[in-house]
Scaffold this active site. Structure first.
Site, mmCIF file in Angstrom:
data_model
loop_
_atom_site.group_PDB
_atom_site.id
_atom_site.type_symbol
_atom_site.label_atom_id
_atom_site.label_comp_id
_atom_site.label_asym_id
_atom_site.label_seq_id
_atom_site.Cartn_x
_atom_site.Cartn_y
_atom_site.Cartn_z
ATOM 1 C CB CYS A 1 105.000 109.935 78.561
ATOM 2 S SG CYS A 1 105.397 110.489 80.227
HETATM 3 N N1 LIG Z 1 104.890 116.287 79.964
HETATM 4 C C1 LIG Z 1 104.680 115.081 79.495
HETATM 5 O O1 LIG Z 1 105.564 114.498 78.848
HETATM 6 C C2 LIG Z 1 103.380 114.394 79.738
HETATM 7 C C3 LIG Z 1 103.154 113.166 79.118
HETATM 8 C C4 LIG Z 1 101.935 112.511 79.318
HETATM 9 C C5 LIG Z 1 100.988 113.081 80.125
HETATM 10 N N2 LIG Z 1 101.230 114.269 80.750
HETATM 11 C C6 LIG Z 1 100.184 114.837 81.599
HETATM 12 O O2 LIG Z 1 99.611 115.948 80.903
HETATM 13 C C7 LIG Z 1 99.191 116.924 81.851
HETATM 14 C C8 LIG Z 1 99.869 118.247 81.505
HETATM 15 O O3 LIG Z 1 101.270 118.044 81.578
HETATM 16 P P1 LIG Z 1 102.319 119.141 81.145
HETATM 17 O O4 LIG Z 1 103.620 118.462 81.094
HETATM 18 O O5 LIG Z 1 101.822 119.895 79.983
HETATM 19 O O6 LIG Z 1 102.280 120.096 82.439
HETATM 20 P P2 LIG Z 1 102.745 121.604 82.580
HETATM 21 O O7 LIG Z 1 103.758 121.935 81.549
HETATM 22 O O8 LIG Z 1 103.089 121.796 84.012
HETATM 23 O O9 LIG Z 1 101.400 122.415 82.242
HETATM 24 C C9 LIG Z 1 100.278 122.348 83.093
HETATM 25 C C10 LIG Z 1 99.227 123.329 82.613
HETATM 26 O O10 LIG Z 1 98.144 123.298 83.532
HETATM 27 C C11 LIG Z 1 97.922 124.617 84.064
HETATM 28 N N3 LIG Z 1 97.490 124.535 85.459
HETATM 29 C C12 LIG Z 1 98.221 124.107 86.517
HETATM 30 N N4 LIG Z 1 97.480 124.154 87.655
HETATM 31 C C13 LIG Z 1 96.266 124.633 87.285
HETATM 32 C C14 LIG Z 1 95.064 124.924 88.004
HETATM 33 N N5 LIG Z 1 94.972 124.711 89.319
HETATM 34 N N6 LIG Z 1 94.015 125.398 87.301
HETATM 35 C C15 LIG Z 1 94.103 125.603 85.967
HETATM 36 N N7 LIG Z 1 95.210 125.373 85.232
HETATM 37 C C16 LIG Z 1 96.268 124.876 85.875
HETATM 38 C C17 LIG Z 1 99.246 125.321 83.922
HETATM 39 O O11 LIG Z 1 99.029 126.693 83.948
HETATM 40 P P3 LIG Z 1 100.119 127.736 84.506
HETATM 41 O O12 LIG Z 1 101.014 128.033 83.338
HETATM 42 O O13 LIG Z 1 99.298 128.897 84.920
HETATM 43 O O14 LIG Z 1 100.829 127.078 85.628
HETATM 44 C C18 LIG Z 1 99.717 124.791 82.563
HETATM 45 O O15 LIG Z 1 99.054 125.448 81.532
HETATM 46 C C19 LIG Z 1 99.614 116.395 83.234
HETATM 47 O O16 LIG Z 1 98.510 115.812 83.850
HETATM 48 C C20 LIG Z 1 100.684 115.375 82.912
HETATM 49 O O17 LIG Z 1 100.796 114.354 83.878
HETATM 50 C C21 LIG Z 1 102.398 114.947 80.555
#
Ligand SMILES: NC(=O)c1ccc[n+]([C@@H]2O[C@H](COP(=O)([O-])OP(=O)(O)OC[C@H]3O[C@@H](n4cnc5c(N)ncnc54)[C@H](OP(=O)(O)O)[C@@H]3O)[C@@H](O)[C@H]2O)c1
Length: 331
Positions: free
Chosen positions: A143
């Site tokens: 982001c």
């Molecule tokens: N948030 C942003 O603005 C943003 C922007 C750009 C890129 N990203 C990237 O996008 C990715 C997701 O971000 P997010 O913000 O959506 O994160 P998030 O809200 O923390 O969601 C992470 C997801 O991954 C699952 N997960 C975590 N550990 C796991 C494991 N060991 N095995 C299988 N599933 C697992 C979680 O499941 P549970 O619900 O069971 O924990 C949840 O569904 C990250 O790599 C982040 O760096 C995020």
């Protein structure tokens, strides 16, 4: 994959209104199958599928395109297998955005799928649209890097040629950190507060430098400090560059306007005006304003971290990879 998280949920929303896509599988970490509306009630009567524990065989059977909305280090457990099975894969994590040695240094962990690193195309359409078109594996940009790269792409060549190192002051809403249970992200710690973190030491620095160096054709360095805003979604990056040696203000504005004239998701503000987060929240747009004042070029870029900064750009990448209208599901 990862549909309980913020970017997973946002991807589901984009795909639910996409005319060329059908959601066939929603994967979660937990063993317990659960109907999606019980995770996100807003999706009741929109996406009523059952979510099930990640199973690569099942996902491979059901899907042509797979989005990995998983934390870094988790994506690389699965992405390679899906690529080998001929799926179109879009990874939202940082696992495939950097060379292995740089990744290992900044993320402090071993890369366990080096074999597929070179297969991943960096998914910034404004830089790599032609490569994305022919790709089966896309590393979706971060982001902060998207907001900074779009703000500096038009002048990356001049910055690199002159050895100028821009100073970048970025601010993000709390969803940028994911749906984590963490004390410093609690409402009472964030509301009515504003703090910087990882000052000039953030893991997005090598990604920003890599994409800008690639655009410039030579090495380019930046200084980058992020801050946590007490809002849910949105990023503002304010960038400072000494004006000496750069074109005059009018010409700079023309360079930006021309560079982005045909881009569906980048808007350049009128000369001297700056965009606001409210202008882009809940959209896939990145808005950019540019001004020259008292010897400085000041560039402000805003986007929604969950859309142009993550899921919206991921769906944009799918649209390019599959030959759909780039805007489908996004406007
Ligand atoms: N948030 C942003 O603005 C943003 C922007 C750009 C890129 N990203 C990237 O996008 C990715 C997701 O971000 P997010 O913000 O959506 O994160 P998030 O809200 O923390 O969601 C992470 C997801 O991954 C699952 N997960 C975590 N550990 C796991 C494991 N060991 N095995 C299988 N599933 C697992 C979680 O499941 P549970 O619900 O069971 O924990 C949840 O569904 C990250 O790599 C982040 O760096 C995020």
């Amino acid at each position: 994959m990862g549909v309980t998280g913020y970017t997973g949920a946002e991807t589901v929303q984009c795909l639910a209104r996409h005319r060329n896509a059908r959601i066939t599988s929603l994967s979660v970490r937990s063993e317990e199958p659960v109907k999606y509306p019980s995770v996100y009630p807003a999706m009741g009567k929109v996406v009523d599928l059952e979510c099930s524990k990640i199973n690569i065989d099942d996902i491979s059977d059901k899907c042509d395109v797979v989005f990995l909305a998983l934390p870094h280090t988790v994506s690389m457990e699965y992405a390679g297998t899906l690529v080998e099975r001929g799926k179109k894969v879009i990874d939202l994590s940082a696992d495939y955005r950097l060379p292995a040695d740089v990744y290992e240094k900044w993320f402090g962990t071993a890369h366990i799928d080096k074999a597929h690193l070179s297969r991943a195309v960096y998914g910034l359409p404004e830089l790599n649209r032609d490569k994305i078109r022919g790709a089966s594996f896309v590393a979706n940009p971060g982001c902060y890097p998207t907001s900074v790269a779009l703000a500096l792409l038009p002048i990356a060549g001049i910055l690199a040629a002159k050895g100028v190192e821009p100073i970048i002051d970025s601010k993000s809403g709390t969803t940028g950190a994911g749906k984590k249970n963490q004390a410093n992200l609690m409402f009472s710690e964030v509301q009515d507060n504003f703090r910087c973190y990882k000052a000039n030491d953030h893991q997005h620095i090598p990604e920003i430098e890599s994409v800008l160096s690639c655009a410039a054709g030579r090495d380019l360095k930046v200084h980058f400090t992020p801050h946590l805003l007490p809002i849910r979604r949105g990023i503002m990056s304010t960038i400072y560059i000494p004006h000496a040696g750069f074109p005059p203000a009018e010409e700079l504005h023309k360079m930006y306007s021309e560079k982005y004239a045909k881009e569906p998701f980048v808007r350049v503000s009128p000369p001297g005006e700056f965009p606001e987060i409210a202008h882009v929240a809940n959209t896939n747009f990145c808005d950019i304003g540019i001004k020259v004042a008292r010897g400085l070029i000041i560039i402000v870029s805003v986007l929604d971290n969950l859309l142009k900064g993550a899921s919206g750009q991921a769906v944009e990448n799918m649209n390019i990879m599959c030959g759909f209208d780039e805007k489908e599901g996004l406007v």
